[in-house]
Design an enzyme around this catalytic site. Structure first.
Site, PDB file in Angstrom:
ATOM      1  N   ASP A  53     -11.033 -45.263 -53.391  1.00  0.00           N
ATOM      2  CA  ASP A  53     -10.903 -44.557 -52.115  1.00  0.00           C
ATOM      3  C   ASP A  53     -11.890 -45.164 -51.107  1.00  0.00           C
ATOM      4  O   ASP A  53     -11.866 -46.370 -50.878  1.00  0.00           O
ATOM      5  CB  ASP A  53     -11.128 -43.055 -52.354  1.00  0.00           C
ATOM      6  N   TYR A  74     -15.616 -41.659 -41.550  1.00  0.00           N
ATOM      7  CA  TYR A  74     -14.355 -41.745 -40.809  1.00  0.00           C
ATOM      8  C   TYR A  74     -14.584 -42.144 -39.361  1.00  0.00           C
ATOM      9  O   TYR A  74     -13.769 -42.859 -38.766  1.00  0.00           O
ATOM     10  CB  TYR A  74     -13.624 -40.403 -40.884  1.00  0.00           C
ATOM     11  N   HIS A 129      -4.291 -39.192 -56.733  1.00  0.00           N
ATOM     12  CA  HIS A 129      -5.211 -40.089 -56.034  1.00  0.00           C
ATOM     13  C   HIS A 129      -6.556 -40.251 -56.743  1.00  0.00           C
ATOM     14  O   HIS A 129      -7.185 -41.306 -56.662  1.00  0.00           O
ATOM     15  CB  HIS A 129      -5.422 -39.553 -54.617  1.00  0.00           C
TER      16      HIS A 129
END
Length: 288
Positions: free
Chosen positions: A96, A205, A261
Site C-alpha cells: 500500500d 495523501y 487489500h
C-alpha cells in the site's frame, strides 16, 4: 524472537521491529497501519532473513514532524536507517503506501536495493490518479484525507470507526472478519490518537501531487533490480502489476487468492512463501 528498537535518523525518531538472521529485508507498512501490520509475516521471514519493520515517520512510535511526508523524504529516512544498522545492501517490501515509499527508495539507491516487492499499491504519476477520481469510480478517501484540518476534526474520537470502516469496506476490504480483529483495529486507532498522528498520517495523501512529480522524474530510468508485483483477487486487481510494468525492467507478477487489500494480515503464510521464493530467485542471499 522479535525485538523493538529506536534510532534517530534525519532528525526524527524511527521505531522498528527486528528479527532473524541473514540478508536484510525491509518491510514497509501501509496506511492507516503501523509496523504491527507485519506481525504475522515477521516470524515467517525471520527463519531465513534479517527482517526490519519500521513505523514510517508519522506512524506508531516514530516521530510526527510537521513536514517531510513526500515519499522521497520518507525513503531517505529508511536509507539512513539501513546505514545506521550497518547494511549497505538490502531488499525492500512495500505494501500500500509502503509501496509508494519503496519505489523512490529503490530508484534513488539502485546500488543498494537488491530486490523490491510492490504489494497492492500504485504510484502517482503512473496511473494512481484514476483511483483518486471518484467520478471514474475511484475512492472517496483520497479527497477526504487531503482536505486539511476538517479531516482531523471529523475523525477525532472516531479513529476506530474510521479505520475499521476502511479495512472492512466492501470494495478492497478484508475478506475474513477474523483476519483483522477489533483488538487489531484498536492498535491502529490508538496510534492515530497520539498527538500529531492524524495530521501526519493524512499528510501522506497531501503530498501525492508532489510525489507524482518525483515519480515521473525517477521513472525516466527504469528500475533494473528484480521486482515482484503482487495484487489480491479482491483488492486492486492488477494494479501493482500495471504500475511496475511502467517503471521496472524485470517484473514478476503474483496474484493472491481469497484475499482483499490487506495482504500481510490476511494471507501471511502465502505472502511469506511468495517473498522467500522471490528473494531466493533474485539471489539476495549471495549478495555482497
Amino acid at each position: 524472537m522479535t525485538s523493538y528498537h529506536v534510532r534517530r535518523i534525519n532528525g526524527v525518531r524511527i521505531a522498528y521491529a527486528a528479527a532473524g538472521d541473514g540478508f536484510p529485508v525491509l518491510l514497509l507498512h501501509g496506511w492507516p497501519q503501523t509496523a504491527y501490520a507485519w506481525r504475522k509475516v515477521i516470524p515467517l521471514l525471520a527463519q531465513r532473513f534479517r527482517v526490519y519493520a519500521p513505523d514510517l515517520r508519522g506512524f506508531g512510535a516514530s516521530s510526527k514532524p510537521d513536514t517531510g511526508y513526500d515519499k522521497k523524504t520518507v525513503a531517505t529516512d529508511l536509507a539512513g536507517l539501513m546505514d545506521a544498522l550497518g547494511h549497505r545492501r538490502f531488499a525492500v517490501v512495500g505494501h500500500d503506501m509502503g509501496g509508494q515509499v519503496a519505489y523512490p527508495l529503490a530508484a534513488m539507491h539502485p546500488d543498494r536495493v537488491e530486490a523490491m516487492a510492490f504489494i497492492e499499491s500504485g504510484l502517482p504519476g503512473f496511473g494512481q490518479e484514476r483511483a483518486m477520481d471518484v467520478g471514474s469510480g475511484g475512492s472517496w478517501h483520497f479527497g477526504f484525507n487531503m482536505a486539511g484540518d476538517i479531516s482531523e476534526a471529523l475523525v477525532r474520537d472516531r479513529e476506530a470507526l474510521f479505520i475499521g470502516y476502511m479495512m472492512r469496506r466492501d470494495k478492497v476490504g478484508i475478506m475474513g472478519a477474523d483476519r483483522v480483529t477489533e483488538a487489531d483495529i484498536e492498535v491502529y486507532a490508538a496510534a492515530m490518537r497520539q498527538p500529531g498522528a492524524a495530521r501526519a498520517m493524512f499528510s501522506y495523501y497531501r503530498t501525492l501531487f508532489a510525489d507524482a512529480v518525483d515519480n515521473r522524474a525517477f521513472g525516466s530510468r527504469k528500475l533494473t533490480m528484480p521486482v515482484l508485483a503482487v495484487s489480491a483477487d479482491h483488492g486492486y486487481v492488477g494494479g501493482a502489476e500495471r504500475t511496475m510494468a511502467q517503471v521496472a525492467d524485470k517484473v514478476e507478477e503474483a496474484r493472491i487468492a481469497d484475499c482483499g487489500h490487506y495482504v500481510p494480515e490476511e494471507q501471511p503464510e502465502v505472502l511469506a512463501n511468495l517473498l522467500s521464493d522471490f528473494l531466493a530467485r533474485a539471489g539476495v542471499e549471495t549478495a555482497i
